[in-house]
Design an enzyme around this catalytic site. Structure first.
Site: not given
Length: 249
Positions: A64, A104, A127, A206
């Site tokens: 990404k 996202d 995270g 998620l």
């Protein structure tokens, strides 16, 4: 026939390939979606050269960020996040123009927005990986003040052991961006004082396999509202199609 696809490594279970090929079949769209498993980002240009019918790509880990060096244009959101997961491929003559976007943030904000109340002002983002950057940015766009949570001492982050019941009351939106609790490790969950939660808390995970993680179950037991990442995935897929077809810019 138009081609779309996903680049990443490794590509095990992919939501996108099933979703898009079913869409093409159901809507009589003359296209196919292919998984391009590449062991190095250096193979990216080879994928483009060997597939001139490509109209769009999705990008997953670990590319990404790495793929951005190859792009001609990058959307402001993707640049701010520092990650691209949708690429529009446009061919004019012998030139190929690549534009990068990040879906996202769209998938997440549209999915969590209906759950938000005026008292949701601060959030914990569990995270510090790639997905967490988009979540952090999305929360800011929604007017919520986020902070990263990590196991390690890092500038601008809270450590798990520092999360007290008081922190849970103040940062009453919690988004899990880690793989903790994902199948097959369904008996694991982030280390939080769940007993401090109530119906003012939102726990958003998620992960979508299992559909109710231990993180979600622990919060729900004390009244927290919970949601998994499946709707976010669907909304991301919608956004990808809109980027590729110029409906969304």
């Amino acid at each position: 026939m138009d081609k779309y696809g996903l680049i990443g490594y490794p590509l095990g279970h992919s939501f996108s390939i099933g979703y898009f090929n079913e869409k093409f079949e159901n809507e009589n769209i003359d296209a196919e979606y292919i998984n391009f498993e590449i062991s190095s980002i250096d193979n990216f240009l080879e994928i483009l050269a060997m597939n001139p019918e490509l109209k769009g790509l999705n990008v997953t880990i670990p590319y990404k960020e790495k793929v951005m060096q190859f792009l001609d244009h990058i959307s402001p959101e993707a640049r701010a996040i520092g990650a691209v997961n949708v690429i529009k491929v446009e061919s004019t003559g012998n030139k190929t123009v690549l534009t990068g976007y990040n879906s996202d943030v769209i998938g997440f904000t549209e999915s969590i927005k209906p759950m938000l109340m005026p008292y949701h002002k601060k959030a914990l983002v569990l995270g510090t990986g790639g997905a967490s950057k988009a979540i952090f940015y999305g929360l800011q766009q929604l007017g919520i003040e986020p902070v990263y949570v990590s196991r390690y001492q890092r500038p601008g982050t809270i450590q798990y052991e520092s999360i007290t019941p008081e922190v849970i009351k103040e940062y009453n939106v919690i988004v899990n961006c880690t793989p903790c609790g994902m199948y097959p490790h369904i008996d694991e969950c982030p280390n939080l004082p769940y007993e401090a939660m109530d119906n003012h808390n939102i726990l958003y995970d998620l992960i979508y396999n299992p559909d109710q993680t231990l993180f979600m179950k622990n919060g729900a037991k004390y009244g927290a509202k919970t949601k998994n990442g499946l709707e976010m995935l669907l909304l991301q897929a919608f956004a990808s199609w809109e980027f590729w077809n110029g409906i969304r810019k």
